[in-house]
Design a protein around this motif. Structure first.
Motif, PDB file in Angstrom:
ATOM      1  N   ASP A 196       6.880 -44.536  27.432  1.00  0.00           N
ATOM      2  CA  ASP A 196       8.262 -44.773  27.877  1.00  0.00           C
ATOM      3  C   ASP A 196       8.942 -43.490  28.338  1.00  0.00           C
ATOM      4  O   ASP A 196       9.751 -43.492  29.263  1.00  0.00           O
ATOM      5  N   CYS A 197       8.626 -42.381  27.694  1.00  0.00           N
ATOM      6  CA  CYS A 197       9.276 -41.114  28.077  1.00  0.00           C
ATOM      7  C   CYS A 197       8.867 -40.702  29.481  1.00  0.00           C
ATOM      8  O   CYS A 197       9.660 -40.095  30.206  1.00  0.00           O
TER       9      CYS A 197
ATOM     10  N   CYS B  87       1.845 -39.970  22.226  1.00  0.00           N
ATOM     11  CA  CYS B  87       0.992 -40.508  23.289  1.00  0.00           C
ATOM     12  C   CYS B  87      -0.369 -39.811  23.291  1.00  0.00           C
ATOM     13  O   CYS B  87      -1.401 -40.442  23.543  1.00  0.00           O
TER      14      CYS B  87
ATOM     15  N   SER C 272       5.774 -34.179  25.791  1.00  0.00           N
ATOM     16  CA  SER C 272       5.802 -35.329  24.884  1.00  0.00           C
ATOM     17  C   SER C 272       5.899 -34.899  23.416  1.00  0.00           C
ATOM     18  O   SER C 272       5.736 -33.720  23.083  1.00  0.00           O
ATOM     19  N   CYS C 273       6.124 -35.894  22.552  1.00  0.00           N
ATOM     20  CA  CYS C 273       6.190 -35.631  21.110  1.00  0.00           C
ATOM     21  C   CYS C 273       4.801 -35.601  20.497  1.00  0.00           C
ATOM     22  O   CYS C 273       4.650 -35.430  19.306  1.00  0.00           O
TER      23      CYS C 273
ATOM     24  N   CYS D 248       5.704 -47.193  23.444  1.00  0.00           N
ATOM     25  CA  CYS D 248       5.970 -45.949  22.719  1.00  0.00           C
ATOM     26  C   CYS D 248       5.234 -45.951  21.384  1.00  0.00           C
ATOM     27  O   CYS D 248       5.791 -46.370  20.396  1.00  0.00           O
ATOM     28  N   PRO D 249       4.016 -45.448  21.378  1.00  0.00           N
ATOM     29  CA  PRO D 249       3.181 -45.070  22.511  1.00  0.00           C
ATOM     30  C   PRO D 249       2.289 -46.244  22.920  1.00  0.00           C
ATOM     31  O   PRO D 249       2.090 -47.162  22.116  1.00  0.00           O
TER      32      PRO D 249
HETATM   33  S1  SF4 Z   1       6.641 -42.544  24.621  1.00  0.00           S
HETATM   34 FE1  SF4 Z   1       6.930 -42.390  22.391  1.00  0.00          FE
HETATM   35  S2  SF4 Z   1       5.011 -41.488  21.635  1.00  0.00           S
HETATM   36 FE2  SF4 Z   1       5.083 -41.101  23.858  1.00  0.00          FE
HETATM   37  S3  SF4 Z   1       6.029 -39.071  24.083  1.00  0.00           S
HETATM   38 FE3  SF4 Z   1       7.709 -40.590  24.181  1.00  0.00          FE
HETATM   39  S4  SF4 Z   1       8.469 -40.767  22.048  1.00  0.00           S
HETATM   40 FE4  SF4 Z   1       6.444 -39.773  21.969  1.00  0.00          FE
END
Ligand code: SF4
Length: 177
Positions: free
Chosen positions: A121-122, A58, A54-55, A152-153
């Motif tokens: 969502d990812c 989350c 993930s980024c 997200c998130p």
């Molecule tokens: S859903 Fe959004 S916040 Fe979570 S990992 Fe994906 S891009 Fe990042």
């Protein structure tokens, strides 16, 4: 220089206001989760978080569950360091090629009965990273997923509601505000 210092002292801090949280509703949600966990497991819920690529957006929301603002450990919600102690694998991010084997091994190391929650969502289908050469796909393309929590998130409240939905059979679902 002196003027800047004086202005800095006089100006209010440039921070955002904290989110408005209904403490009573939050406590009710957390207590519902605690009751559901005790009914299903006979004890509080143990969660192992897995970042599959993930980024970290989350993760910030997951960490918020335990910060001084939400402080959900007071209701028995526990994050554990080993999958061997976990009931729930909370998986974030698209699954990257580098994390695929780690996720599979973590899944195998978690004792039954276990649930897998794909958070964000990812984690559903790769989200904005789905076309990346480094991404395998959503969590369900690697392990069986019991619940998706989209957004997200997702906010801490969304995460709580999702965990309650996971533990409560449909007929016993609580009416959460
Ligand atoms: S859903 Fe959004 S916040 Fe979570 S990992 Fe994906 S891009 Fe990042």
């Amino acid at each position: 220089m002196r003027r800047l210092l004086l202005e800095g002292l006089a100006r209010r801090p440039l921070t955002e206001k904290p989110p408005v949280v209904d403490d009573a509703a939050l406590a009710e949600l957390a207590a519902s989760l605690e009751r559901a966990a005790r009914r299903r497991l006979g004890r509080s819920l143990a969660i192992r978080e897995v970042d599959a690529g993930s980024c970290n957006g989350c993760e910030l929301e997951i960490h918020a569950l335990n910060n001084a603002f939400y402080d959900l450990e007071r209701f028995g919600l526990r994050f554990v360091a080993s999958p061997r102690h976990a009931d729930v694998l909370l998986v974030t991010g698209p699954v990257t090629k580098n994390m695929r084997e780690a996720l599979e091994r973590t899944y195998r190391a978690t004792p039954d009965p276990k649930w897998v929650v794909a958070l964000g969502d990812c984690a559903v289908d790769g989200g904005i990273f789905s076309s990346s050469y480094a991404v395998v796909g959503g969590v369900s393309s690697v392990v069986t997923v019991d619940l998706h929590i989209r957004s997200c998130p997702p906010s801490p409240i969304d995460i709580l509601k999702g965990l309650i939905a996971l533990l409560e059979p449909a007929s016993e679902k609580v009416d959460v505000p």
